[in-house]
Design a protein around this motif. Structure first.
Motif, PDB file in Angstrom:
ATOM      1  N   ASP A  73       0.901  -1.107  -0.048  1.00 43.22           N
ATOM      2  CA  ASP A  73      -0.026  -0.092  -0.045  1.00 43.22           C
ATOM      3  C   ASP A  73       1.015   1.109   0.168  1.00 43.22           C
ATOM      4  OD1 ASP A  73      -1.669   2.255   0.366  1.00 43.22           O
ATOM      5  OD2 ASP A  73      -2.721   1.278   2.328  1.00 43.22           O
ATOM      6  N   PRO A  74       1.177   1.740  -1.243  1.00 37.39           N
ATOM      7  CA  PRO A  74       1.991   2.943  -1.427  1.00 37.39           C
ATOM      8  C   PRO A  74       1.741   4.283  -0.531  1.00 37.39           C
ATOM      9  CG  PRO A  74       1.404   2.437  -3.442  1.00 37.39           C
ATOM     10  CD  PRO A  74       0.987   1.352  -2.372  1.00 37.39           C
ATOM     11  N   ILE A  75       0.187   4.134  -0.686  1.00 38.00           N
ATOM     12  CA  ILE A  75      -0.446   5.340   0.123  1.00 38.00           C
ATOM     13  C   ILE A  75       0.058   5.383   1.672  1.00 38.00           C
ATOM     14  CG2 ILE A  75      -2.283   6.873   0.701  1.00 38.00           C
ATOM     15  CD1 ILE A  75      -1.837   7.053  -2.310  1.00 38.00           C
ATOM     16  N   ALA A  76      -0.251   4.292   2.300  1.00 37.08           N
ATOM     17  CA  ALA A  76      -0.084   4.212   3.684  1.00 37.08           C
ATOM     18  C   ALA A  76       1.643   4.128   3.855  1.00 37.08           C
ATOM     19  CB  ALA A  76      -0.439   2.856   4.237  1.00 37.08           C
ATOM     20  N   GLY A  77       2.332   3.578   2.704  1.00 40.11           N
ATOM     21  CA  GLY A  77       3.947   3.550   2.963  1.00 40.11           C
ATOM     22  C   GLY A  77       4.582   5.086   2.857  1.00 40.11           C
ATOM     23  N   LEU A  78       3.797   5.886   1.860  1.00 39.81           N
ATOM     24  CA  LEU A  78       4.587   7.282   1.937  1.00 39.81           C
ATOM     25  C   LEU A  78       4.077   7.981   3.041  1.00 39.81           C
ATOM     26  CD1 LEU A  78       3.485   8.161  -1.850  1.00 39.81           C
ATOM     27  CD2 LEU A  78       5.740   8.309  -0.881  1.00 39.81           C
ATOM     28  N   SER A  79       2.945   7.874   3.650  1.00 37.46           N
ATOM     29  CA  SER A  79       2.485   8.545   4.824  1.00 37.46           C
ATOM     30  C   SER A  79       3.279   8.244   5.932  1.00 37.46           C
ATOM     31  CB  SER A  79       0.905   8.233   5.272  1.00 37.46           C
ATOM     32  OG  SER A  79       0.141   8.993   4.154  1.00 37.46           O
ATOM     33  N   GLU A  80       3.514   6.978   6.097  1.00 37.27           N
ATOM     34  CA  GLU A  80       4.565   6.468   7.306  1.00 37.27           C
ATOM     35  C   GLU A  80       5.839   6.972   7.062  1.00 37.27           C
ATOM     36  OE1 GLU A  80       5.384   4.724  10.804  1.00 37.27           O
ATOM     37  OE2 GLU A  80       3.463   4.784  10.256  1.00 37.27           O
ATOM     38  N   PHE A  81       6.193   7.144   5.940  1.00 37.79           N
ATOM     39  CA  PHE A  81       7.982   7.595   5.378  1.00 37.79           C
ATOM     40  C   PHE A  81       7.748   8.949   5.924  1.00 37.79           C
ATOM     41  CE2 PHE A  81      10.091   9.886   2.071  1.00 37.79           C
ATOM     42  CZ  PHE A  81      11.346   9.448   2.438  1.00 37.79           C
ATOM     43  N   PHE A  82       6.893   9.862   5.539  1.00 32.54           N
ATOM     44  CA  PHE A  82       6.807  11.253   5.832  1.00 32.54           C
ATOM     45  C   PHE A  82       6.715  11.401   7.444  1.00 32.54           C
ATOM     46  CE2 PHE A  82       5.335  12.058   1.356  1.00 32.54           C
ATOM     47  CZ  PHE A  82       6.884  12.256   0.922  1.00 32.54           C
ATOM     48  N   LYS A  83       5.866  10.765   7.998  1.00 30.51           N
ATOM     49  CA  LYS A  83       5.705  11.003   9.235  1.00 30.51           C
ATOM     50  C   LYS A  83       7.011  10.488  10.325  1.00 30.51           C
ATOM     51  CE  LYS A  83       0.852  10.450   9.499  1.00 30.51           C
ATOM     52  NZ  LYS A  83      -0.570   9.471   9.335  1.00 30.51           N
ATOM     53  N   SER A  85       2.074  10.950 -12.828  1.00 26.21           N
ATOM     54  CA  SER A  85       3.199  11.623 -12.991  1.00 26.21           C
ATOM     55  C   SER A  85       3.259  12.985 -12.147  1.00 26.21           C
ATOM     56  CB  SER A  85       3.503  11.851 -14.201  1.00 26.21           C
ATOM     57  OG  SER A  85       4.818  12.618 -14.409  1.00 26.21           O
ATOM     58  N   GLN A  86       1.819  13.686 -12.345  1.00 25.67           N
ATOM     59  CA  GLN A  86       1.783  14.962 -11.595  1.00 25.67           C
ATOM     60  C   GLN A  86       1.556  14.873 -10.133  1.00 25.67           C
ATOM     61  OE1 GLN A  86      -1.418  17.179 -13.583  1.00 25.67           O
ATOM     62  NE2 GLN A  86      -1.742  18.390 -11.839  1.00 25.67           N
ATOM     63  N   VAL A  87       0.753  13.883  -9.976  1.00 27.28           N
ATOM     64  CA  VAL A  87       1.045  13.754  -8.390  1.00 27.28           C
ATOM     65  C   VAL A  87       2.197  13.362  -7.622  1.00 27.28           C
ATOM     66  CG1 VAL A  87      -0.133  11.925  -6.592  1.00 27.28           C
ATOM     67  CG2 VAL A  87      -1.494  13.014  -8.088  1.00 27.28           C
ATOM     68  N   SER A  94       7.251  19.794  10.269  1.00 25.29           N
ATOM     69  CA  SER A  94       6.217  19.030  10.598  1.00 25.29           C
ATOM     70  C   SER A  94       4.957  19.310  10.149  1.00 25.29           C
ATOM     71  CB  SER A  94       6.220  18.828  12.257  1.00 25.29           C
ATOM     72  OG  SER A  94       7.430  18.268  12.553  1.00 25.29           O
ATOM     73  N   LYS A  95       4.609  20.853  10.410  1.00 23.24           N
ATOM     74  CA  LYS A  95       3.297  20.927   9.817  1.00 23.24           C
ATOM     75  C   LYS A  95       2.912  21.047   8.234  1.00 23.24           C
ATOM     76  CE  LYS A  95       2.214  24.656  13.402  1.00 23.24           C
ATOM     77  NZ  LYS A  95       2.293  25.915  13.818  1.00 23.24           N
ATOM     78  N   VAL A  96       3.887  21.089   7.457  1.00 24.61           N
ATOM     79  CA  VAL A  96       3.757  21.086   5.981  1.00 24.61           C
ATOM     80  C   VAL A  96       3.678  19.388   5.852  1.00 24.61           C
ATOM     81  CG1 VAL A  96       4.893  21.330   3.690  1.00 24.61           C
ATOM     82  CG2 VAL A  96       5.023  23.329   5.477  1.00 24.61           C
ATOM     83  N   ILE A  97       4.586  18.582   6.572  1.00 25.09           N
ATOM     84  CA  ILE A  97       4.287  17.284   6.163  1.00 25.09           C
ATOM     85  C   ILE A  97       3.106  16.629   6.699  1.00 25.09           C
ATOM     86  CG2 ILE A  97       5.390  14.946   7.330  1.00 25.09           C
ATOM     87  CD1 ILE A  97       7.010  16.193   4.969  1.00 25.09           C
ATOM     88  N   ASN A  98       2.316  17.191   7.571  1.00 22.06           N
ATOM     89  CA  ASN A  98       1.066  16.646   8.033  1.00 22.06           C
ATOM     90  C   ASN A  98       0.166  16.927   6.888  1.00 22.06           C
ATOM     91  OD1 ASN A  98       1.809  15.826  10.613  1.00 22.06           O
ATOM     92  ND2 ASN A  98       1.445  17.400  11.686  1.00 22.06           N
ATOM     93  N   CYS A 157       0.643  14.559   4.152  1.00 23.70           N
ATOM     94  CA  CYS A 157       0.150  13.340   4.481  1.00 23.70           C
ATOM     95  C   CYS A 157      -1.549  13.300   4.262  1.00 23.70           C
ATOM     96  CB  CYS A 157       0.425  12.779   5.804  1.00 23.70           C
ATOM     97  SG  CYS A 157       2.215  12.371   6.037  1.00 23.70           S
ATOM     98  N   GLN A 158      -2.157  14.601   4.629  1.00 27.05           N
ATOM     99  CA  GLN A 158      -3.434  14.461   4.229  1.00 27.05           C
ATOM    100  C   GLN A 158      -3.739  14.615   2.936  1.00 27.05           C
ATOM    101  OE1 GLN A 158      -5.602  17.545   6.454  1.00 27.05           O
ATOM    102  NE2 GLN A 158      -4.588  17.176   8.165  1.00 27.05           N
ATOM    103  N   TYR A 159      -3.033  15.199   2.099  1.00 29.69           N
ATOM    104  CA  TYR A 159      -3.360  15.044   0.604  1.00 29.69           C
ATOM    105  C   TYR A 159      -3.117  13.787  -0.024  1.00 29.69           C
ATOM    106  CZ  TYR A 159      -1.991  15.359  -4.441  1.00 29.69           C
ATOM    107  OH  TYR A 159      -1.853  15.427  -5.589  1.00 29.69           O
ATOM    108  N   ILE A 160      -1.933  13.168   0.589  1.00 29.25           N
ATOM    109  CA  ILE A 160      -1.891  11.483   0.185  1.00 29.25           C
ATOM    110  C   ILE A 160      -2.859  10.743   0.453  1.00 29.25           C
ATOM    111  CG2 ILE A 160      -0.506   9.771   0.290  1.00 29.25           C
ATOM    112  CD1 ILE A 160       2.031  11.620   0.446  1.00 29.25           C
ATOM    113  N   ALA A 161      -3.406  10.820   1.507  1.00 24.01           N
ATOM    114  CA  ALA A 161      -4.687  10.101   1.962  1.00 24.01           C
ATOM    115  C   ALA A 161      -5.888  10.190   1.178  1.00 24.01           C
ATOM    116  CB  ALA A 161      -5.015  10.484   3.725  1.00 24.01           C
TER     117      ALA A 161
END
Length: 195
Positions: A78-88, A152-154, A179-183, A186-190
Motif C-alpha cells: 500500500d504505497p499510500i500508507a507507505g508514503l504517509s508513514e515515511f513522511f511521518k 506523474s503530476q501527483v 512537521s506542519k507541512v508534512i502533516n 500526508c492528508q493530501y496523500i490520504a
C-alpha cells in the motif's frame, strides 16, 4: 576492494559530507584532502577537477541514497500508507539539526542547477527517476485510488511538497514548520484514495 577503489570511495563519502555541511561552492578540496589523509595527486588521479568530483558525489552517493530512501515507502503493498508513514517518520525521527541543515540532495540542487549544466542534467535525471518510481507504484494500486489522478503530476507534487518543506524549515530554522507541512502532505496523500 582494491586500495585505489577504497581511496576513491573514501574521497566520495567525505566529499559528500563536506558538500552537505558547506555547499558545493564553499567546499574546500584542502579540507577533503585533510580529512581523507590522501595527497592531492591521489585525489586528481580519481577526479580531474572539483566539478567532476561533485558530479561523482551526486551520481554515486546522493542519487542512490535518495532513491533508496524512497523505495521502501512506495514499493510496499500500500504505497499510500507507505508514503504517509515515511513522511511521518521523517518528521518525528529527524533531529532538529538534520531538518535545519536540509536535505543534502535538495541543497545541492538549489545551489548548482542554475549555474552548471552538468549538474542541471544530473538533477533532472534523478528527478525523473524518482518521479517514475512514485508514479509507477501509485499506478500499481490505481483501483484503490481516485479515477481522476495523473500519476506523474501527483508524484511531482509529492516530491515538490517534501522539498519545499525542507527548504522552509532550513530557511526559518524551524522544525515545527517542517512537521506542519508534512502533516498537510500526508492528508493530501490520504485523499488520493477512492471514497
Amino acid at each position: 576492494m582494491r586500495d585505489a577503489e577504497q581511496t576513491r570511495q573514501k574521497i566520495l563519502e567525505i566529499s559528500a559530507d563536506e558538500i552537505h555541511k558547506h555547499g558545493f561552492t564553499a567546499t574546500s578540496l584542502s579540507a577533503i584532502l585533510q580529512r581523507c589523509k590522501v595527497s592531492k595527486g591521489a585525489l586528481y588521479h580519481h577526479f580531474p577537477n572539483k566539478m567532476e568530483l561533485g558530479y561523482a558525489v551526486f551520481e554515486e552517493i546522493y542519487t542512490p541514497m535518495f532513491l533508496a530512501l524512497w523505495q521502501p515507502a512506495v514499493e510496499v503493498d500500500d504505497p499510500i500508507a507507505g508514503l504517509s508513514e515515511f513522511f511521518k517518520l521523517m518528521s518525528t525521527e529527524s533531529s532538529c539539526e538534520e531538518v535545519v541543515c536540509g536535505c543534502p540532495l535538495n541543497n545541492l540542487c538549489q545551489e548548482m542547477s542554475a549555474i552548471d549544466e552538468g549538474f542541471r542534467l544530473r538533477i533532472l535525471n534523478m528527478q525523473q527517476q524518482l518521479n517514475q518510481l512514485i508514479a509507477i507504484n501509485l499506478q500499481r494500486v490505481s483501483a484503490q485510488l481516485r479515477p481522476d489522478i495523473d500519476f506523474s503530476q501527483v508524484a511531482y507534487f509529492i516530491v515538490a511538497s517534501f522539498h519545499g518543506s525542507s527548504s522552509l524549515s532550513k530557511s526559518s530554522q524551524n522544525k515545527e514548520l517542517f512537521s506542519k507541512v508534512i502533516n498537510e502532505l500526508c492528508q493530501y496523500i490520504a485523499n488520493l484514495r477512492n471514497g
